[in-house]
Design a protein around this motif. Structure first.
Motif, PDB file in Angstrom:
ATOM      1  N   LYS A  28      -1.912  -4.237  -3.258  1.00  0.00           N
ATOM      2  CA  LYS A  28      -0.813  -3.386  -2.785  1.00  0.00           C
ATOM      3  C   LYS A  28      -1.288  -1.962  -2.502  1.00  0.00           C
ATOM      4  CE  LYS A  28       2.908  -5.977  -5.028  1.00  0.00           C
ATOM      5  NZ  LYS A  28       4.048  -5.907  -5.985  1.00  0.00           N
ATOM      6  N   ASN A  29      -2.526  -1.679  -2.889  1.00  0.00           N
ATOM      7  CA  ASN A  29      -3.104  -0.355  -2.665  1.00  0.00           C
ATOM      8  C   ASN A  29      -3.659  -0.308  -1.236  1.00  0.00           C
ATOM      9  OD1 ASN A  29      -4.748   1.960  -2.583  1.00  0.00           O
ATOM     10  ND2 ASN A  29      -5.266   1.783  -4.759  1.00  0.00           N
ATOM     11  N   LYS A  30      -2.858   0.207  -0.317  1.00  0.00           N
ATOM     12  CA  LYS A  30      -3.219   0.151   1.095  1.00  0.00           C
ATOM     13  C   LYS A  30      -4.492   0.935   1.405  1.00  0.00           C
ATOM     14  CE  LYS A  30       1.163  -1.096   3.134  1.00  0.00           C
ATOM     15  NZ  LYS A  30       2.077  -0.911   4.292  1.00  0.00           N
ATOM     16  N   GLU A  85      -7.105   1.322  -0.522  1.00  0.00           N
ATOM     17  CA  GLU A  85      -8.242   0.513  -0.944  1.00  0.00           C
ATOM     18  C   GLU A  85      -8.425  -0.697  -0.025  1.00  0.00           C
ATOM     19  OE1 GLU A  85     -10.740   0.725  -3.738  1.00  0.00           O
ATOM     20  OE2 GLU A  85     -10.155   2.623  -2.826  1.00  0.00           O
ATOM     21  N   ASP A  91      -5.346  -5.430  -6.903  1.00  0.00           N
ATOM     22  CA  ASP A  91      -4.898  -4.174  -6.300  1.00  0.00           C
ATOM     23  C   ASP A  91      -4.599  -4.299  -4.806  1.00  0.00           C
ATOM     24  OD1 ASP A  91      -4.187  -1.528  -6.681  1.00  0.00           O
ATOM     25  OD2 ASP A  91      -6.199  -0.733  -6.357  1.00  0.00           O
TER      26      ASP A  91
END
Length: 212
Positions: free
Chosen positions: A184-186, A188, A182
């Motif tokens: 690409k989940n900025k 997180e 994950d």
């Protein structure tokens, strides 16, 4: 809660012949009754791939013994620790129950959890299970690394005792999930970067992820 050591293992890199290709790896470790843990590593231990293993923040590699039964059932194979190249195969401290920054005493040594493990296909090759790596990544049952706060002797009979929990927000499993699945989940990634005790390597990787 206290954990138990199932196997305590060390080993220098060896050359393996996998499908006709010579590969250097320290995954094939030898079980020992006791060993001295320095700030750098266990005496007699070593790594082949310094990008993902070794260094002061990855001095100890731990893998939860509880995962072994599930992997054996899933792949219909017999797995005898330490098939993941771990220094300590132990009970009681799974990735979901262990938090970045946790401080443990193990024998005379004191260690601190710094990051999850980024697995490589050596695990698949060593265990002759082609899909092993992909399943480890999917589950994030990777094991984790620790740095040494106090050097000391560890015996196979030593217990793994939690001394201090610095935070209870981000477990090893959560951090590993963001790192492997994950990034690409900025939101997180930014949450991971708030961890004071996260290894410098993972901090750098998360920072680079934000810049993409």
């Amino acid at each position: 809660m206290k954990g138990e050591i199932i196997t305590l293992s060390v080993g220098k890199p060896k050359t393996f012949d996998w499908n006709g290709k010579q590969v250097s790896s320290s995954i094939g470790k030898t079980i020992v009754d006791e060993c001295f843990l320095t700030f750098d590593s266990f005496t007699g231990d070593g790594v082949a791939n310094e990008d993902f293993h070794g260094g002061k923040e990855r001095a100890v590699c731990f893998y939860p013994y509880e995962h072994y039964a599930a992997w054996e059932k899933q792949f219909n194979v017999k797995l005898e620790p330490p098939v993941f190249g771990e220094n300590i195969c132990g009970t009681g401290w799974l990735e979901k129950d262990t938090y970045i920054g946790d401080v443990f005493s193990i024998g005379d040594a004191i260690v601190q959890v710094t990051q999850g493990r980024i697995p490589c296909n050596t695990i698949s090759k060593f265990n002759h299970v082609p899909t092993f790596l992909s399943r480890i990544v999917e589950t994030c049952y990777t094991g984790y690394f620790m740095k040494v706060l106090k050097e000391g002797k560890i015996e196979s009979s030593s217990q793994i005792v939690l001394l201090e929990r610095k935070q209870e927000d981000i477990s090893v499993w959560e951090a590993t999930k963001v790192m492997l699945l994950d990034r690409k989940n900025k939101a997180e990634v930014e949450r991971m970067l708030k961890l004071e005790d996260l290894a410098e390597d993972w901090t750098s990787r998360f920072q680079k992820a934000l810049q993409k």
